[in-house]
Design an enzyme around this catalytic site. Sequence first.
Site, PDB file in Angstrom:
ATOM      1  N   HIS A  15       0.854  -1.163  -0.121  1.00 54.20           N
ATOM      2  CA  HIS A  15       0.181  -0.014   0.077  1.00 54.20           C
ATOM      3  C   HIS A  15       0.826   1.317   0.221  1.00 54.20           C
ATOM      4  CE1 HIS A  15       0.444   0.734   4.632  1.00 54.20           C
ATOM      5  NE2 HIS A  15       0.433  -0.472   4.597  1.00 54.20           N
ATOM      6  N   ASP A  55      -0.683   4.437   0.649  1.00 55.08           N
ATOM      7  CA  ASP A  55      -1.128   5.151   1.781  1.00 55.08           C
ATOM      8  C   ASP A  55      -0.591   5.000   3.029  1.00 55.08           C
ATOM      9  OD1 ASP A  55      -2.487   2.625   2.109  1.00 55.08           O
ATOM     10  OD2 ASP A  55      -4.144   3.824   3.413  1.00 55.08           O
ATOM     11  N   ASP A  62       6.025   1.319   6.858  1.00 55.41           N
ATOM     12  CA  ASP A  62       4.676   1.205   6.730  1.00 55.41           C
ATOM     13  C   ASP A  62       3.819   1.874   5.478  1.00 55.41           C
ATOM     14  OD1 ASP A  62       2.169   0.334   6.890  1.00 55.41           O
ATOM     15  OD2 ASP A  62       1.761   0.769   9.008  1.00 55.41           O
ATOM     16  N   GLU A  71      -5.162   1.200   2.505  1.00 55.68           N
ATOM     17  CA  GLU A  71      -5.164  -0.102   3.561  1.00 55.68           C
ATOM     18  C   GLU A  71      -5.216   0.791   4.816  1.00 55.68           C
ATOM     19  OE1 GLU A  71      -3.230  -2.684   6.409  1.00 55.68           O
ATOM     20  OE2 GLU A  71      -2.655  -0.398   5.829  1.00 55.68           O
ATOM     21  N   GLU A  72      -4.749   1.886   5.121  1.00 55.04           N
ATOM     22  CA  GLU A  72      -4.743   2.205   6.439  1.00 55.04           C
ATOM     23  C   GLU A  72      -6.193   2.951   6.926  1.00 55.04           C
ATOM     24  OE1 GLU A  72      -2.517   1.676   8.466  1.00 55.04           O
ATOM     25  OE2 GLU A  72      -0.451   1.840   7.433  1.00 55.04           O
ATOM     26  N   ASP A 101       4.372  -6.458   4.832  1.00 57.65           N
ATOM     27  CA  ASP A 101       3.679  -5.413   5.482  1.00 57.65           C
ATOM     28  C   ASP A 101       3.757  -5.776   7.022  1.00 57.65           C
ATOM     29  OD1 ASP A 101       2.389  -2.804   5.737  1.00 57.65           O
ATOM     30  OD2 ASP A 101       0.315  -3.610   5.413  1.00 57.65           O
ATOM     31  N   HIS A 161     -23.248  26.397  31.181  1.00 58.10           N
ATOM     32  CA  HIS A 161     -22.276  27.096  32.289  1.00 58.10           C
ATOM     33  C   HIS A 161     -22.674  26.099  33.420  1.00 58.10           C
ATOM     34  CE1 HIS A 161     -21.160  29.512  35.800  1.00 58.10           C
ATOM     35  NE2 HIS A 161     -20.907  30.514  34.759  1.00 58.10           N
ATOM     36  N   ARG A 167      -9.227  -5.799  18.805  1.00 59.94           N
ATOM     37  CA  ARG A 167      -8.459  -6.821  17.804  1.00 59.94           C
ATOM     38  C   ARG A 167      -8.944  -7.912  18.137  1.00 59.94           C
ATOM     39  NH1 ARG A 167      -4.897  -3.882  13.988  1.00 59.94           N
ATOM     40  NH2 ARG A 167      -4.582  -2.075  14.957  1.00 59.94           N
ATOM     41  N   SER A 226      -3.355  -5.735  11.611  1.00 58.73           N
ATOM     42  CA  SER A 226      -4.247  -6.234  10.916  1.00 58.73           C
ATOM     43  C   SER A 226      -4.078  -5.784   9.494  1.00 58.73           C
ATOM     44  CB  SER A 226      -5.750  -5.796  11.328  1.00 58.73           C
ATOM     45  OG  SER A 226      -6.047  -5.904  12.864  1.00 58.73           O
ATOM     46  N   HIS A 280       3.030   4.211  12.615  1.00 64.26           N
ATOM     47  CA  HIS A 280       2.005   5.012  13.014  1.00 64.26           C
ATOM     48  C   HIS A 280       2.394   6.059  14.165  1.00 64.26           C
ATOM     49  CE1 HIS A 280      -1.280   1.643  11.993  1.00 64.26           C
ATOM     50  NE2 HIS A 280      -0.281   1.830  10.924  1.00 64.26           N
TER      51      HIS A 280
HETATM   52  N1  BES Z   1       1.300  -3.056   8.304  1.00 64.35           N
HETATM   53  C1  BES Z   1       0.209  -2.834   9.244  1.00 64.35           C
HETATM   54  C2  BES Z   1      -0.310  -4.081   9.670  1.00 64.35           C
HETATM   55  C3  BES Z   1       0.419  -4.734  10.604  1.00 64.35           C
HETATM   56  C4  BES Z   1       1.740  -4.134  11.407  1.00 64.35           C
HETATM   57  C5  BES Z   1       0.543  -6.148  10.732  1.00 64.35           C
HETATM   58  C6  BES Z   1       2.244  -4.853  12.343  1.00 64.35           C
HETATM   59  C7  BES Z   1       1.199  -6.585  11.430  1.00 64.35           C
HETATM   60  C8  BES Z   1       2.208  -6.169  12.203  1.00 64.35           C
HETATM   61  C9  BES Z   1      -0.993  -2.231   8.208  1.00 64.35           C
HETATM   62  O1  BES Z   1      -0.504  -1.111   7.584  1.00 64.35           O
HETATM   63  C10 BES Z   1      -2.001  -1.702   9.403  1.00 64.35           C
HETATM   64  O2  BES Z   1      -1.451  -0.738  10.035  1.00 64.35           O
HETATM   65  N2  BES Z   1      -2.980  -2.060   9.475  1.00 64.35           N
HETATM   66  C11 BES Z   1      -4.205  -1.281  10.399  1.00 64.35           C
HETATM   67  C12 BES Z   1      -5.394  -1.946   9.680  1.00 64.35           C
HETATM   68  C13 BES Z   1      -6.596  -1.078   9.857  1.00 64.35           C
HETATM   69  C14 BES Z   1      -6.487   0.369   9.540  1.00 64.35           C
HETATM   70  C15 BES Z   1      -7.891  -1.872   9.365  1.00 64.35           C
HETATM   71  C16 BES Z   1      -3.822  -1.816  11.548  1.00 64.35           C
HETATM   72  O3  BES Z   1      -3.492  -2.844  11.987  1.00 64.35           O
HETATM   73  O4  BES Z   1      -4.047  -0.944  12.457  1.00 64.35           O
HETATM   74 MN    MN Z   2      -0.234   0.749   9.038  1.00 62.83          MN
END
Ligand code: BES
Ligand code: MN
Length: 456
Positions: free
Chosen positions: A87, A89, A120, A154-155, A181, A214, A329, A400, A428
């Site tokens: 991805h 983004d 990422d 993706e994000e 990823d 207030h 999660r 995820s 992130h």
């Molecule tokens: N690369 C990550 C997913 C990831 C990070 C998998 C570390 C395993 C280990 C991906 O870009 C991501 O951040 N995905 C989001 C998905 C969400 C926005 C639906 C996440 O995991 O928060």
């Molecule tokens: Mn990510």
Amino acid sequence: MQAVFSYLKKNKARFVSELCEYVKFPSVSAQPEHRKDMTHCANWLVDHCRKIGLDTQLAETPGNPVVVAKTPRAKNSRKPHFVVYGHYDVQPAEPFELWKTPPFEPRIEGKSLFARGASDNKGQNLAHLKAVEAYLKTGTELPCDLTFVIEGEEEVGSKNLADFLRKNRAELKCESVVVSDTGMPGKKLPALTYALRGIIAVEIILHGPSRDLHSGIYGGSVDNPAMALAQLLARLRDKTGKIAISGFYQDVAPLTAYERKQLARIPMNIAAYQKFLGVPKLFGERGFTPMEQRSARPTIEINGLTSGYQGEGSKTIVPSWAKAKLTFRLVPNQRPNQVRAAILKQLKKLCPPTVRMEVKAGHGGEPYLVSPASAHAQAGLRALKMAFGCEPVLMREGGSIPIVTDFKTILGADTLLLGLALPDDNAHSPNEKFDLDCFAKGMQMSAHLWQELAKG
Ligand code: BES
Ligand code: MN
């Protein structure tokens, strides 16, 4: 193959400067003001893929476009076909003030390239593109046909990619999808990830008085939505770290003794981990190790919490509303729809009659689990070992990538997760970076991978 590897070596510096160009685009999918940057970034990728020698198209979607780039192939090619997914983004870069240098002005310090998206996921998908470039530019025959699918959502939950897969199902039919990823525990510990957590996002808004009031005149006679929200949220998780929602754990597959043993093999220094994260003490579900808690157990997180006056000084009000962004999660075999229903039911039960609750259900994704014993996984492990020069580990990851479920249901393909991100890459977070050794080794891994996968 010698030619491929010397090409990778010879062009190392150029590859780094190309990654710098790639990360300069503020391709933040969550923020509408970056819509144009998404297109610019996608167009840069299209140009780049074409220069490499890939047959490249920009596929429009109702959201951000998808870059589709294919290795040149014979009409009736009998080579195995693999999709490489990534991805372009990135996550929002805020808070900007915590960046040592601006997030979209790449900086190299030692072996690290700092920029939002470096790890990422731009650095990781570029590594695969560079490996393929090495094959094409040296006239080395690729033993597989490859199709790159690099998306821009993706994000934010890959809203439009499933439709794209359905529409292009025939073209994308493949043996397996290759994705870099995810992470690896250390530079000497490359990893194959065989499980990912799923996700559910919900936004809760509690509406109180029709306007901010207030707090001296009215406070005490009406509920305070921020207080009501704090109390409601506090009841969603108990002191032992268990999620207090009836039915939440219904389908959670218990960890097998074998898996717990495998997870325990991944080195983890608790004191160093705690220090690295800057917390006075770790917290997690009682009865599980931090490695299990962060990768193989379900969680609830508050991602954002907003209400009332946030400016300087004080303002004496009863706020009109309070809002929380939550994500859960999920682990195998939880199903997002079942869990979402259980969450909504619990929220309704907990909401006091003194406020009006609005719940917006956001994106969701299923947990993923695949056998690390398959021929493809074994090929992945061999490629990792050849590139990094040490024995890879098997991992479950807490993050995820919801689209991998769609790869399975729509394309019928499993996903091979060969991540190149290090634990201190700050994905992130402010000061995200990508390790340039991981970048270089990632290219070598990719170059080996197509040979290994073709062996079947
Ligand atoms: N690369 C990550 C997913 C990831 C990070 C998998 C570390 C395993 C280990 C991906 O870009 C991501 O951040 N995905 C989001 C998905 C969400 C926005 C639906 C996440 O995991 O928060
Ligand atoms: Mn990510």
